[in-house]
Design a protein around this motif. Structure first.
Motif, short mmCIF file in Angstrom:
data_model
loop_
_atom_site.label_atom_id
_atom_site.label_comp_id
_atom_site.label_asym_id
_atom_site.label_seq_id
_atom_site.Cartn_x
_atom_site.Cartn_y
_atom_site.Cartn_z
N LYS A 11 8.26 0.60 13.11
CA LYS A 11 7.02 0.50 12.35
C LYS A 11 6.82 1.73 11.49
O LYS A 11 6.49 1.63 10.30
CB LYS A 11 5.82 0.31 13.30
CG LYS A 11 4.51 0.14 12.57
CD LYS A 11 3.37 -0.12 13.53
CE LYS A 11 2.07 -0.24 12.76
NZ LYS A 11 0.92 -0.43 13.62
N ALA A 12 7.04 2.93 12.06
CA ALA A 12 6.88 4.17 11.28
C ALA A 12 7.88 4.23 10.13
O ALA A 12 7.54 4.66 9.03
CB ALA A 12 7.04 5.37 12.20
N LYS A 13 9.11 3.79 10.36
CA LYS A 13 10.13 3.81 9.30
C LYS A 13 9.76 2.84 8.18
O LYS A 13 9.92 3.16 7.00
CB LYS A 13 11.48 3.44 9.89
CG LYS A 13 12.08 4.53 10.74
CD LYS A 13 13.41 4.11 11.31
CE LYS A 13 13.95 5.18 12.25
NZ LYS A 13 15.19 4.77 12.88
N LEU A 14 9.26 1.66 8.55
CA LEU A 14 8.88 0.67 7.54
C LEU A 14 7.69 1.15 6.72
O LEU A 14 7.64 0.93 5.50
CB LEU A 14 8.58 -0.68 8.19
CG LEU A 14 9.79 -1.42 8.76
CD1 LEU A 14 9.32 -2.67 9.51
CD2 LEU A 14 10.76 -1.78 7.68
N GLU A 15 6.74 1.78 7.37
CA GLU A 15 5.57 2.28 6.64
C GLU A 15 5.95 3.44 5.74
O GLU A 15 5.37 3.63 4.68
CB GLU A 15 4.49 2.72 7.64
CG GLU A 15 3.82 1.55 8.34
CD GLU A 15 2.87 1.97 9.43
OE1 GLU A 15 2.77 3.17 9.75
OE2 GLU A 15 2.21 1.07 9.96
N GLY A 16 6.95 4.24 6.09
CA GLY A 16 7.40 5.37 5.28
C GLY A 16 8.14 4.95 4.03
O GLY A 16 8.16 5.65 3.03
N LYS A 17 8.75 3.76 4.04
CA LYS A 17 9.52 3.29 2.88
C LYS A 17 8.60 2.68 1.82
O LYS A 17 9.02 2.53 0.68
CB LYS A 17 10.54 2.26 3.31
CG LYS A 17 11.68 2.87 4.09
CD LYS A 17 12.73 1.84 4.34
CE LYS A 17 13.93 2.51 4.98
NZ LYS A 17 15.03 1.61 5.13
N GLY A 18 7.36 2.31 2.22
CA GLY A 18 6.33 1.73 1.39
C GLY A 18 6.71 1.20 0.15
O GLY A 18 6.57 0.90 -0.85
#
Length: 174
Positions: free
Chosen positions: A167-174
């Protein structure tokens, strides 16, 4: 085998009117109960029952009070506990005669088989005490001892698996 804390009440002495029965464990009985329940000590064990006969058996209602010392499940420090438990039992002759489901009402009593010509209120009190004991008592130093041993609390637990940071990785790629 006779229980450590036996207080038999003969069936032929129990009538349809309430009768009060009060008793306490002796020091030797308390020592044996502590060993049976794997606790440090039983400093006090008293029971008060009102017993009577009814159409389905012997009804015993009352209270069991006790003072016990248990070992902390983490540090082994002695912990004093006070027990004050209500008891409501029905002793019956033919315990196995009930088949199928039983509808329990709010005033349902725990059912205990009659063994021989008496009901053992002492053993009923001992079993009540055993059920009231904290199975994993923790003292004031338990959390610090667990932390020092590297055990984290439930609040600190973070699941670790292949998706834990997704989830954190996906939100960081925005």
């Amino acid at each position: 085998m006779t229980p450590e804390f036996s207080r038999p009440e003969r069936l032929d002495t129990i009538g349809e009117r309430d009768r009060s029965v009060t008793f306490a464990a002796t020091p030797e009985e308390r020592r044996k109960l502590a060993a049976r329940f794997a606790i440090l000590s039983v400093d006090l064990l008293e029971a008060h029952f009102t017993i009577r006969r009814d159409t389905s058996g012997i009804v015993a209602k009352g209270h069991v009070t006790a003072k016990v010392v248990q070992a902390c499940s983490v540090t082994d420090e002695p912990l004093t506990a006070t027990i004050d438990e209500p008891v409501a039992l029905r002793f019956v002759d033919d315990f196995g005669a009930v088949d199928g489901e039983i509808e329990l009402s709010d005033d349902a009593l725990d059912t205990v088989p009659i063994d021989g010509g008496a009901v053992d209120l002492g053993e009923a009190a001992a079993e009540t005490l055993a059920l009231a004991l904290d199975p994993f008592p923790r003292g004031p130093n338990a959390a610090a001892a667990l932390r020092a041993a590297g055990v984290i609390s439930e609040d600190e637990y973070q699941p670790v698996n292949a998706f834990s940071g997704l989830k954190a990785k996906l939100e960081g790629k925005g």
